[in-house]
Design a protein around this motif. Sequence first.
Motif, PDB file in Angstrom:
ATOM      1  N   VAL A  57     -34.297 -28.239   6.827  1.00 44.81           N
ATOM      2  CA  VAL A  57     -33.221 -27.318   6.443  1.00 44.81           C
ATOM      3  C   VAL A  57     -33.737 -25.887   6.373  1.00 44.81           C
ATOM      4  O   VAL A  57     -33.062 -24.945   6.808  1.00 44.81           O
ATOM      5  N   GLU A  58     -34.948 -25.685   5.820  1.00 46.14           N
ATOM      6  CA  GLU A  58     -35.505 -24.338   5.738  1.00 46.14           C
ATOM      7  C   GLU A  58     -35.737 -23.743   7.128  1.00 46.14           C
ATOM      8  O   GLU A  58     -35.492 -22.548   7.352  1.00 46.14           O
ATOM      9  N   ASN A  59     -36.198 -24.544   8.064  1.00 46.29           N
ATOM     10  CA  ASN A  59     -36.397 -24.035   9.424  1.00 46.29           C
ATOM     11  C   ASN A  59     -35.070 -23.673  10.082  1.00 46.29           C
ATOM     12  O   ASN A  59     -34.962 -22.659  10.779  1.00 46.29           O
ATOM     13  N   ILE A  60     -34.056 -24.499   9.853  1.00 50.82           N
ATOM     14  CA  ILE A  60     -32.719 -24.166  10.363  1.00 50.82           C
ATOM     15  C   ILE A  60     -32.232 -22.872   9.729  1.00 50.82           C
ATOM     16  O   ILE A  60     -31.678 -21.983  10.394  1.00 50.82           O
ATOM     17  N   GLY A  61     -32.462 -22.724   8.424  1.00 49.61           N
ATOM     18  CA  GLY A  61     -32.037 -21.534   7.716  1.00 49.61           C
ATOM     19  C   GLY A  61     -32.737 -20.280   8.216  1.00 49.61           C
ATOM     20  O   GLY A  61     -32.114 -19.232   8.392  1.00 49.61           O
ATOM     21  N   LEU A  79     -51.706 -19.444   5.334  1.00 53.00           N
ATOM     22  CA  LEU A  79     -51.229 -20.749   4.913  1.00 53.00           C
ATOM     23  C   LEU A  79     -50.734 -21.556   6.110  1.00 53.00           C
ATOM     24  O   LEU A  79     -50.236 -20.985   7.079  1.00 53.00           O
ATOM     25  N   PRO A  80     -50.851 -22.877   6.068  1.00 51.42           N
ATOM     26  CA  PRO A  80     -50.335 -23.703   7.167  1.00 51.42           C
ATOM     27  C   PRO A  80     -48.811 -23.658   7.206  1.00 51.42           C
ATOM     28  O   PRO A  80     -48.160 -23.659   6.164  1.00 51.42           O
ATOM     29  N   PHE A  81     -48.269 -23.599   8.429  1.00 50.86           N
ATOM     30  CA  PHE A  81     -46.828 -23.530   8.621  1.00 50.86           C
ATOM     31  C   PHE A  81     -46.319 -24.782   9.306  1.00 50.86           C
ATOM     32  O   PHE A  81     -47.039 -25.430  10.079  1.00 50.86           O
ATOM     33  N   VAL A  82     -45.078 -25.123   9.020  1.00 54.81           N
ATOM     34  CA  VAL A  82     -44.337 -26.129   9.768  1.00 54.81           C
ATOM     35  C   VAL A  82     -43.153 -25.390  10.375  1.00 54.81           C
ATOM     36  O   VAL A  82     -42.187 -25.075   9.691  1.00 54.81           O
ATOM     37  N   GLY A  83     -43.255 -25.067  11.654  1.00 59.30           N
ATOM     38  CA  GLY A  83     -42.255 -24.204  12.265  1.00 59.30           C
ATOM     39  C   GLY A  83     -42.373 -22.806  11.693  1.00 59.30           C
ATOM     40  O   GLY A  83     -43.444 -22.203  11.695  1.00 59.30           O
ATOM     41  N   ARG A  84     -41.273 -22.286  11.142  1.00 58.49           N
ATOM     42  CA  ARG A  84     -41.277 -20.950  10.543  1.00 58.49           C
ATOM     43  C   ARG A  84     -41.539 -20.966   9.044  1.00 58.49           C
ATOM     44  O   ARG A  84     -41.550 -19.906   8.406  1.00 58.49           O
ATOM     45  N   PRO A  86     -43.787 -21.996   5.597  1.00 59.77           N
ATOM     46  CA  PRO A  86     -45.089 -22.424   5.076  1.00 59.77           C
ATOM     47  C   PRO A  86     -44.970 -23.784   4.393  1.00 59.77           C
ATOM     48  O   PRO A  86     -43.977 -24.059   3.703  1.00 59.77           O
ATOM     49  N   LEU A  87     -45.966 -24.618   4.590  1.00 57.95           N
ATOM     50  CA  LEU A  87     -45.948 -25.957   4.016  1.00 57.95           C
ATOM     51  C   LEU A  87     -45.794 -25.919   2.504  1.00 57.95           C
ATOM     52  O   LEU A  87     -45.157 -26.797   1.904  1.00 57.95           O
ATOM     53  N   VAL A  88     -46.351 -24.881   1.865  1.00 53.05           N
ATOM     54  CA  VAL A  88     -46.282 -24.791   0.407  1.00 53.05           C
ATOM     55  C   VAL A  88     -44.842 -24.732  -0.085  1.00 53.05           C
ATOM     56  O   VAL A  88     -44.535 -25.174  -1.198  1.00 53.05           O
ATOM     57  N   ALA A  89     -43.923 -24.206   0.741  1.00 49.63           N
ATOM     58  CA  ALA A  89     -42.513 -24.167   0.337  1.00 49.63           C
ATOM     59  C   ALA A  89     -41.972 -25.578   0.142  1.00 49.63           C
ATOM     60  O   ALA A  89     -41.269 -25.864  -0.841  1.00 49.63           O
ATOM     61  N   GLY A  90     -42.309 -26.485   1.053  1.00 48.02           N
ATOM     62  CA  GLY A  90     -41.884 -27.870   0.904  1.00 48.02           C
ATOM     63  C   GLY A  90     -42.513 -28.533  -0.309  1.00 48.02           C
ATOM     64  O   GLY A  90     -41.865 -29.328  -1.000  1.00 48.02           O
ATOM     65  N   LEU A  91     -43.777 -28.179  -0.594  1.00 45.03           N
ATOM     66  CA  LEU A  91     -44.448 -28.750  -1.763  1.00 45.03           C
ATOM     67  C   LEU A  91     -43.781 -28.298  -3.063  1.00 45.03           C
ATOM     68  O   LEU A  91     -43.646 -29.076  -4.012  1.00 45.03           O
ATOM     69  N   LEU A  92     -43.354 -27.023  -3.097  1.00 46.36           N
ATOM     70  CA  LEU A  92     -42.677 -26.532  -4.296  1.00 46.36           C
ATOM     71  C   LEU A  92     -41.306 -27.180  -4.458  1.00 46.36           C
ATOM     72  O   LEU A  92     -40.867 -27.443  -5.593  1.00 46.36           O
ATOM     73  N   TRP A  93     -40.619 -27.412  -3.349  1.00 41.76           N
ATOM     74  CA  TRP A  93     -39.355 -28.160  -3.418  1.00 41.76           C
ATOM     75  C   TRP A  93     -39.608 -29.519  -4.066  1.00 41.76           C
ATOM     76  O   TRP A  93     -38.815 -29.979  -4.887  1.00 41.76           O
ATOM     77  N   PHE A  94     -40.698 -30.159  -3.680  1.00 39.87           N
ATOM     78  CA  PHE A  94     -40.995 -31.476  -4.241  1.00 39.87           C
ATOM     79  C   PHE A  94     -41.314 -31.386  -5.726  1.00 39.87           C
ATOM     80  O   PHE A  94     -40.778 -32.148  -6.536  1.00 39.87           O
ATOM     81  N   GLY A  95     -42.221 -30.454  -6.116  1.00 38.44           N
ATOM     82  CA  GLY A  95     -42.652 -30.374  -7.500  1.00 38.44           C
ATOM     83  C   GLY A  95     -41.496 -30.129  -8.458  1.00 38.44           C
ATOM     84  O   GLY A  95     -41.247 -30.913  -9.380  1.00 38.44           O
ATOM     85  N   MET A  96     -40.758 -29.038  -8.233  1.00 37.59           N
ATOM     86  CA  MET A  96     -39.622 -28.747  -9.116  1.00 37.59           C
ATOM     87  C   MET A  96     -38.482 -29.729  -8.880  1.00 37.59           C
ATOM     88  O   MET A  96     -37.731 -30.045  -9.810  1.00 37.59           O
ATOM     89  N   GLY A  97     -38.366 -30.217  -7.656  1.00 40.37           N
ATOM     90  CA  GLY A  97     -37.332 -31.211  -7.375  1.00 40.37           C
ATOM     91  C   GLY A  97     -37.543 -32.483  -8.159  1.00 40.37           C
ATOM     92  O   GLY A  97     -36.582 -33.077  -8.680  1.00 40.37           O
ATOM     93  N   TYR A  98     -38.798 -32.901  -8.290  1.00 37.94           N
ATOM     94  CA  TYR A  98     -39.085 -34.116  -9.047  1.00 37.94           C
ATOM     95  C   TYR A  98     -38.790 -33.925 -10.530  1.00 37.94           C
ATOM     96  O   TYR A  98     -38.161 -34.782 -11.174  1.00 37.94           O
TER      97      TYR A  98
END
Length: 286
Positions: A57-61, A79-84, A86-98
């Motif tokens: 979703v972030e890459n689409i956005g 930092l490592p990226f997945v598409g556009r 940074p991987l850390v963005a997905g990790l933060l989604w997970f941490g606060m999401g959990y």
Amino acid sequence: MALIAAAEIALSWNPNPVGQTLAVLSVVIALAHGRCVYGWKNALAFFVITLVVTLIVENIGAATGVPFGHYHFIVTAGLPFVGRIPLVAGLLWFGMGYFSWQMAAILLDDADARLGQRGNIVALPLIAAFVMTQWDFVMDRGNSTLSGAWAWHEGGPDFGVPLSNYAGWFVTSWSFYQLYAIWLARSAVAAPAPSLRLVAVILYAAAGLTHLIPWLSGASGEIIDASGRVWRSGDIRAISVVVMLLTMLFSSTLAAIKIARTLWERASCATAVGLPAHIGHPPDQA
């Protein structure tokens, strides 16, 4: 957990290496907490579902402006990226999401352990999405307009943040929560001890309280967002604190009260069946 929460409140508001380290630590804690509550299989499922959904979703956005609005990350050099993204963005989604998921489970009386009952499989993801979006509603204007972690190309009415961003957060959060609820419903999980739930409440609240320090510092001045609009930094700090008090702190307080009531009820039941009275309250000196 209290020391980690205190460090987050004092230091993680600034996107520097210390703040980033604390963010990574919260992700590790979330994964370990998930293992204690649901087992490794279900904890890793939450991790994978969240990363896959949010990075897509972030890459689409980032490419189209849908659903969040047009933006790009700034403080991500090296930092490592997945598409556009940074991987850390997905990790933060997970941490606060959990932690937001745990908060919602508390507010709905351990709904994660009863996903087959009374529509919990729909209600839990919905409430968790609200709890998660509260965090973004508190932190986005400060992290983007002030700290410059990312930039909104056209700005927006919320101190440089477009309102579509919050709708995007809610829909994205609901999406991975709903997928996880469907996954978790296949497993027989028990409600964890209230003390374990309390860890999630403390760390969720700490993520909001971190906005107190920069506000109390009284820093003032003006800042220009990516669209060229001028904002007062003191106003941004103040409104972030007000929003935090009325959203994240309110939710955390309500969850803490529900945990306290659970502990009191268990202590009262223990006393009623003849267990030592000091389990629920000090023994009667008479």
